[in-house]
Design a protein around this motif. Structure first.
Motif, PDB file in Angstrom:
ATOM      1  N   GLN A  42       2.022 -18.791   3.038  1.00 27.93           N
ATOM      2  CA  GLN A  42       1.743 -19.283   1.693  1.00 27.93           C
ATOM      3  C   GLN A  42       0.466 -18.630   1.192  1.00 27.93           C
ATOM      4  OE1 GLN A  42       0.115 -23.465   1.394  1.00 27.93           O
ATOM      5  NE2 GLN A  42       0.860 -23.564   3.495  1.00 27.93           N
ATOM      6  N   SER A  43       0.237 -18.751  -0.110  1.00 29.62           N
ATOM      7  CA  SER A  43      -0.983 -18.196  -0.678  1.00 29.62           C
ATOM      8  C   SER A  43      -2.177 -19.035  -0.258  1.00 29.62           C
ATOM      9  CB  SER A  43      -0.872 -18.158  -2.198  1.00 29.62           C
ATOM     10  OG  SER A  43      -0.841 -19.481  -2.722  1.00 29.62           O
ATOM     11  N   ASN A  44      -3.356 -18.489  -0.466  1.00 33.08           N
ATOM     12  CA  ASN A  44      -4.593 -19.225  -0.173  1.00 33.08           C
ATOM     13  C   ASN A  44      -5.017 -19.944  -1.448  1.00 33.08           C
ATOM     14  OD1 ASN A  44      -7.977 -18.758  -0.045  1.00 33.08           O
ATOM     15  ND2 ASN A  44      -6.964 -19.826   1.614  1.00 33.08           N
ATOM     16  N   GLY A  45      -4.626 -21.203  -1.578  1.00 39.04           N
ATOM     17  CA  GLY A  45      -4.865 -21.932  -2.816  1.00 39.04           C
ATOM     18  C   GLY A  45      -6.307 -22.314  -3.043  1.00 39.04           C
ATOM     19  N   GLY A  46      -7.065 -22.536  -1.968  1.00 36.57           N
ATOM     20  CA  GLY A  46      -8.442 -22.980  -2.128  1.00 36.57           C
ATOM     21  C   GLY A  46      -9.061 -23.303  -0.791  1.00 36.57           C
ATOM     22  N   THR A  69       3.362 -15.033  -4.114  1.00 40.62           N
ATOM     23  CA  THR A  69       4.039 -14.519  -5.293  1.00 40.62           C
ATOM     24  C   THR A  69       3.253 -13.332  -5.830  1.00 40.62           C
ATOM     25  OG1 THR A  69       4.653 -16.801  -5.829  1.00 40.62           O
ATOM     26  CG2 THR A  69       5.088 -15.132  -7.500  1.00 40.62           C
ATOM     27  N   VAL A  70       3.880 -12.165  -5.855  1.00 40.21           N
ATOM     28  CA  VAL A  70       3.237 -10.944  -6.347  1.00 40.21           C
ATOM     29  C   VAL A  70       4.106 -10.371  -7.456  1.00 40.21           C
ATOM     30  CG1 VAL A  70       2.365  -8.662  -5.771  1.00 40.21           C
ATOM     31  CG2 VAL A  70       2.226 -10.510  -4.080  1.00 40.21           C
ATOM     32  N   ALA A  71       3.554 -10.352  -8.671  1.00 35.75           N
ATOM     33  CA  ALA A  71       4.274  -9.857  -9.852  1.00 35.75           C
ATOM     34  C   ALA A  71       5.640 -10.528  -9.987  1.00 35.75           C
ATOM     35  CB  ALA A  71       4.407  -8.343  -9.797  1.00 35.75           C
ATOM     36  N   GLY A 112      -0.486  -7.212  -2.208  1.00 35.29           N
ATOM     37  CA  GLY A 112      -0.688  -7.390  -3.638  1.00 35.29           C
ATOM     38  C   GLY A 112      -1.588  -8.559  -3.927  1.00 35.29           C
ATOM     39  N   VAL A 113      -2.047  -8.632  -5.174  1.00 34.31           N
ATOM     40  CA  VAL A 113      -2.854  -9.753  -5.637  1.00 34.31           C
ATOM     41  C   VAL A 113      -1.914 -10.863  -6.073  1.00 34.31           C
ATOM     42  CG1 VAL A 113      -4.568 -10.522  -7.309  1.00 34.31           C
ATOM     43  CG2 VAL A 113      -4.727  -8.232  -6.328  1.00 34.31           C
ATOM     44  N   ASP A 114      -2.108 -12.043  -5.527  1.00 30.88           N
ATOM     45  CA  ASP A 114      -1.215 -13.148  -5.832  1.00 30.88           C
ATOM     46  C   ASP A 114      -1.279 -13.493  -7.315  1.00 30.88           C
ATOM     47  OD1 ASP A 114       0.321 -15.348  -3.982  1.00 30.88           O
ATOM     48  OD2 ASP A 114      -0.361 -16.216  -5.872  1.00 30.88           O
ATOM     49  N   ASP A 115      -0.154 -13.957  -7.835  1.00 29.87           N
ATOM     50  CA  ASP A 115      -0.104 -14.339  -9.247  1.00 29.87           C
ATOM     51  C   ASP A 115      -1.042 -15.481  -9.580  1.00 29.87           C
ATOM     52  OD1 ASP A 115       1.731 -12.353  -9.518  1.00 29.87           O
ATOM     53  OD2 ASP A 115       3.475 -13.666  -9.799  1.00 29.87           O
ATOM     54  N   GLU A 116      -1.555 -16.209  -8.541  1.00 29.62           N
ATOM     55  CA  GLU A 116      -2.567 -17.234  -8.787  1.00 29.62           C
ATOM     56  C   GLU A 116      -3.854 -16.644  -9.373  1.00 29.62           C
ATOM     57  OE1 GLU A 116      -1.515 -20.347  -5.144  1.00 29.62           O
ATOM     58  OE2 GLU A 116      -3.112 -18.860  -4.911  1.00 29.62           O
ATOM     59  N   GLU A 150       0.364  -6.315 -10.875  1.00 30.08           N
ATOM     60  CA  GLU A 150       0.988  -5.084 -10.425  1.00 30.08           C
ATOM     61  C   GLU A 150       1.994  -5.378  -9.315  1.00 30.08           C
ATOM     62  OE1 GLU A 150      -2.718  -2.004 -11.326  1.00 30.08           O
ATOM     63  OE2 GLU A 150      -2.050  -2.345  -9.254  1.00 30.08           O
ATOM     64  N   ALA A 151       3.057  -4.581  -9.279  1.00 24.14           N
ATOM     65  CA  ALA A 151       4.104  -4.769  -8.277  1.00 24.14           C
ATOM     66  C   ALA A 151       3.532  -4.593  -6.879  1.00 24.14           C
ATOM     67  CB  ALA A 151       5.225  -3.765  -8.515  1.00 24.14           C
ATOM     68  N   PRO A 152       4.103  -5.277  -5.891  1.00 19.33           N
ATOM     69  CA  PRO A 152       3.609  -5.131  -4.519  1.00 19.33           C
ATOM     70  C   PRO A 152       3.750  -3.701  -4.022  1.00 19.33           C
ATOM     71  CG  PRO A 152       5.693  -6.329  -4.569  1.00 19.33           C
ATOM     72  CD  PRO A 152       5.244  -6.202  -5.989  1.00 19.33           C
ATOM     73  N   ARG A 153       2.805  -3.284  -3.181  1.00 22.18           N
ATOM     74  CA  ARG A 153       2.856  -1.983  -2.556  1.00 22.18           C
ATOM     75  C   ARG A 153       3.179  -2.161  -1.078  1.00 22.18           C
ATOM     76  NH1 ARG A 153      -2.454   1.027  -5.247  1.00 22.18           N
ATOM     77  NH2 ARG A 153      -2.056   0.281  -7.390  1.00 22.18           N
ATOM     78  N   THR A 154       3.893  -1.194  -0.535  1.00 21.73           N
ATOM     79  CA  THR A 154       4.273  -1.259   0.878  1.00 21.73           C
ATOM     80  C   THR A 154       3.384  -0.326   1.690  1.00 21.73           C
ATOM     81  OG1 THR A 154       6.569  -1.783   0.319  1.00 21.73           O
ATOM     82  CG2 THR A 154       6.129  -0.952   2.537  1.00 21.73           C
ATOM     83  N   LEU A 155       2.792  -0.883   2.748  1.00 21.67           N
ATOM     84  CA  LEU A 155       1.975  -0.101   3.678  1.00 21.67           C
ATOM     85  C   LEU A 155       2.689  -0.023   5.023  1.00 21.67           C
ATOM     86  CD1 LEU A 155      -1.617  -1.591   3.081  1.00 21.67           C
ATOM     87  CD2 LEU A 155      -0.513   0.323   1.907  1.00 21.67           C
ATOM     88  N   THR A 156       2.673   1.165   5.616  1.00 23.53           N
ATOM     89  CA  THR A 156       3.192   1.358   6.971  1.00 23.53           C
ATOM     90  C   THR A 156       2.064   1.915   7.821  1.00 23.53           C
ATOM     91  OG1 THR A 156       5.430   1.778   6.142  1.00 23.53           O
ATOM     92  CG2 THR A 156       4.912   2.506   8.387  1.00 23.53           C
ATOM     93  N   ALA A 157       1.694   1.174   8.871  1.00 24.24           N
ATOM     94  CA  ALA A 157       0.553   1.536   9.705  1.00 24.24           C
ATOM     95  C   ALA A 157       1.024   1.904  11.103  1.00 24.24           C
ATOM     96  CB  ALA A 157      -0.434   0.382   9.774  1.00 24.24           C
TER      97      ALA A 157
END
Length: 785
Positions: free
Chosen positions: A501-505, A515-517, A549-553, A581-588
């Motif tokens: 879940q997102s970090n609400g507080g 939720t991202v974009a 991504g940056v959460d929509d919150e 912005e739409a989520p970006r995919t990282l492969t490490a």
């Protein structure tokens, strides 16, 4: 001081519980210790007012009425509290008092009520402070009009900074959101409430919320911190556990007369922060007899020495000071530094005053220790111990020893003895600690003990501390959701890192679905930048694939960055990412890496000078280790029970007389393209169905579903029926979800209590139900994990 039923019982309140609690307060001695108020929380009334406009006690729950209960409680020498709400409905949907203040206050007075907790749900507010003042002042005037002395406890969750204006209205006011029975919640509430000492005064109290001591979600150390910090912060002490069945340890914490005396000291001063650095905080509370209560609080995850110069407190100057530990009763003397080795999440409280003829009292000696994580095998880890003499006078023949669990080896690599230690001098020793191969990951105690002689008679004394070491092991073979892997440590700008879940507080579990974009994720890690999460891989893992991504919150335009480190090498980075912005995919590539580190950045100053911290999401991160390949399933696997892709999956209503409806919808879905729109009645209902054939969920441990709420939120619960008798097994939680948000509601099978003492049997499930209320609610993806 008293009791409130909500933390332990939620809506499950009735006359028997309140009367038996009153009896238990008396029989356990808690009433004699000062716990006098027996407070009823939400859900005590009928859903509708009577024909005369008055609130009506539920006759099933309270057959004697509230007045009858009040009369009973009063015969015990105790007082009765009630719950109301400064809105149209209470938080659980019962009648609120907005617009009914005069009649409700008089009703409660007529019943003999002595205390009012006044909540803030469904408040119809425009959000201005003026509205909060108006609504809460209206009840103040109504209570005054009755002529009955009733304690007035405002519960508006700190939304309008009541500490700045409520002293002329209420006796106490909540300073934040609801407490949870877990360490992150307790830690965040202490951090908030401790700063508000200037606003408290005798008869006007900052209220950090009711206590969770004894409910099982924290350790004994954490519960003692709970009691200690509430006392030093001059907070109301409202028990939130079942007093009738409380353990001896719980009763000992709640009934400690020395700590209660600090809380109830007649000066009524809230302890002020003297120092606050790196999670180590010192509070100073002056007491009526001239003593000071000094709290040494360690919010970090490791043993730490917490101390303060006596000159930095309000203590008058002296050659030495007497320190009485209010939990152990031990008395020591210190020359000029008040300090203790405090366990992780622990608090030491000293009652301190000047000490004359100090050399007749044992000196205060601290035993500190620090240690890196332990990897089983020959390499081990280094332990450093520090013995410090804080007392007036030299201690002699100082020796230190370290004891690890059976099978471990402990070898000193520097001196373990010192002929003497003068005041504020230390003996530091280095040790090599090795855990045998095959030691499971977890936390293990290491005890460090110092022995020494003190005083003219060369008496022998000891001081000891327990360090909790962390053993790490590499993940097993497989592809797995990273949110199911325990990190070694994490740091986060606000609250804890939140799995799935997102970090609400500040509080744990206060976020929504990631939720991202506009894209929803049921798996991931919600953080608030800057953040860092560390995992031990042991060279066994190959790749990490994750969306970021940056959460929509987050509504700021500040950029955030996401970086994946294999050991100390950056192996994947996002560049600047902004909200919307739409989520970006990282492969490490993690080949050969011992450590995995996830780092986010993205904070700045708002125009008003406040700090903005973006909510940064690692969405659907999957870690591949060992021999696993891309075709292997991602663990832990889930089994869909209801997907709502082809319709309503025959969902129906358990209590048809109460009403409600269901229809397939595309408005909310976390799996596929459809979910279910549920219209709930006032008070809610169970939605689900009987299965055509029994469902075998052997090997699964929990049920889950995703929900999106409307303006009033919902309480989500899960129930199943099992066996030929269709025995009902229901989750015991009131899992409240935020208005206009989405999240996953989870119930472990172990948490489902079955009627008639029947054992829960996941192999023979005959029906599945979810509880919902709050008007229009959307759900999707009922599943087993």
């Amino acid at each position: 001081m008293g009791f409130n039923n909500w933390n332990a019982f939620g809506c499950d309140v009735n006359e028997t519980l309140i009367k038996e609690t009153a009896d238990a307060l008396v029989s356990t001695g808690l009433a004699n210790a000062g716990y006098r108020y027996v407070n009823i929380d939400d859900c005590w009334s009928l859903r509708d007012r009577g024909s005369d406009g008055r609130l009506v006690p539920d006759p099933v729950k309270f057959p004697s009425g509230i007045k009858g209960v009040a009369d009973y409680v009063h015969t015990k020498g105790l007082r009765l509290g009630i719950y109301g709400d400064a809105g149209t409905k209470t938080c659980a949907g019962y009648p609120g008092s907005l617009g009914h203040e005069i009649v409700d206050a008089q009703t409660w007075a007529d019943w003999g009520v002595d205390y009012l907790k006044y909540d803030n749900c469904n408040n119809q507010s425009d959000g201005t402070r003026e509205d909060f003042v108006r609504r809460y002042t209206a009840m103040r005037h109504a209570l005054d009009r009755t002529g009955r002395p009733i304690v007035y406890a405002m519960c508006e969750w700190g939304q309008s900074q009541p500490w700045e204006w409520a002293a002329s209205i209420a006796d106490l006011w909540r300073t934040g959101g609801d407490i949870g029975d877990n360490w992150p919640s307790l830690r965040s509430i202490i951090a908030q409430n401790a700063t508000l000492a200037p606003f408290a005064s005798k008869g006007h109290w900052n209220d950090p919320d009711m206590m969770e001591i004894g409910n099982g979600g924290m350790t004994g150390i954490e519960y003692r911190t709970h009691m200690s910090m509430w006392a030093v912060m001059a907070a109301p002490l409202l028990i939130g556990t079942d007093v009738r069945t409380a353990s001896p340890e719980t009763l000992a914490i709640l009934g400690n007369r020395d700590i209660i005396a600090i809380d109830q000291d007649r000066l009524g001063i809230q302890g002020a922060i003297v120092s606050d650095d790196g999670g180590l905080m010192v509070l100073d509370k002056p007491l009526a007899n001239g003593d000071h209560a000094i709290a040494l609080y360690n919010s970090t995850d490791a043993l730490a020495t917490v101390g303060v110069p006596a000159s930095a407190t309000g203590l008058r100057r002296a050659d030495a000071y007497r320190l009485q530990d209010v939990w152990t009763g031990e008395v020591r003397q210190a020359k000029n530094t008040i300090a203790a080795a405090v366990p992780a999440h622990g608090t030491v409280v000293y009652r301190v005053r000047p000490q004359h003829n100090a050399i007749t009292v044992p000196p205060a000696v601290t035993v500190g220790a620090a240690m890196a994580t332990v990897v089983p095998g020959p390499d081990g880890a280094t332990l450093t111990t520090t013995v410090t003499n804080h007392g007036l006078g030299t201690i002699r023949d100082v020796r230190v020893a370290a004891t690890a669990p059976a099978g471990w080896t402990v070898t000193a690599s520097s001196s373990t003895t010192r002929r003497s230690l003068a005041t504020n001098a230390s003996l530091q020793t280095t040790w090599q600690i090795r855990a045998p191969e095959g030691t499971p990951a977890g936390h293990y105690p290491i005890t460090v003990t110092a022995t020494y002689r003190w005083g003219t008679r060369h008496r022998t004394a000891t001081a000891s501390s327990e360090l909790v070491s962390t053993v790490v092991t590499a993940p097993a073979d497989g592809r797995r959701h990273l949110s199911s892997v325990s990190p070694v440590r994490s740091t986060n700008a606000r609250g804890p890192v939140e799995p799935d879940q997102s970090n609400g507080g500040d509080a744990p579990g206060d976020g929504a679905l990631i939720t991202v974009a506009g894209r929803l994720y049921t798996r991931g890690l919600g953080t608030t930048a800057p953040s860092e999460i560390l995992y031990y891989l042991g060279g066994r893992c190959a790749t990490l694939v994750t969306d970021v991504g940056v959460d929509d919150e987050s509504v700021s335009t500040l950029p955030s960055t996401f970086t994946v480190y294999a050991d100390d090498v950056a192996v994947a980075a996002s560049g600047d990412v902004r909200s919307g912005e739409a989520p970006r995919t990282l492969t490490a590539d993690l080949t050969g890496a011992t450590w995995l580190r996830l780092v986010t950045a993205g904070s700045g100053a708002a125009p008003d000078g406040t700090t903005i911290n973006n909510h940064t999401d690692w969405a659907a991160p999957v870690l591949t280790c060992g021999t696993a390949g891309p075709a292997d399933p991602v663990l832990p696997t889930e089994q869909t029970v209801f997907s709502f892709e082809t319709g309503t999956d025959d969902f129906t209503i358990a209590n048809t007389a109460d009403g409600g409806s269901v229809v397939q919808s595309e408005a909310f879905h976390t799996d596929g393209t459809h979910g279910l729109q549920v219209t709930t009645p006032s008070g809610g209902n169970w939605f689900g169905r009987t299965l055509a054939t029994p469902l075998d969920l052997s090997g699964r441990t929990r049920l889950k579903f995703d929900v999106r709420t409307a303006a009033t939120g919902t309480s989500g619960e899960i129930a199943v029926q099992i066996g030929d008798s269709f025995t009902w097994c229901q989750g015991g939680r009131w899992a409240w979800t935020n208005p206009n948000s989405s999240r996953t509601v989870t119930a472990d099978f172990a948490e489902l209590g079955c009627s008639g003492d029947v054992a829960m049997n996941p192999a023979d499930i005959r029906a599945v139900w979810v509880f919902l209320n709050g008007g229009e609610v959307y759900i999707d993806n009922v599943r087993a994990e």
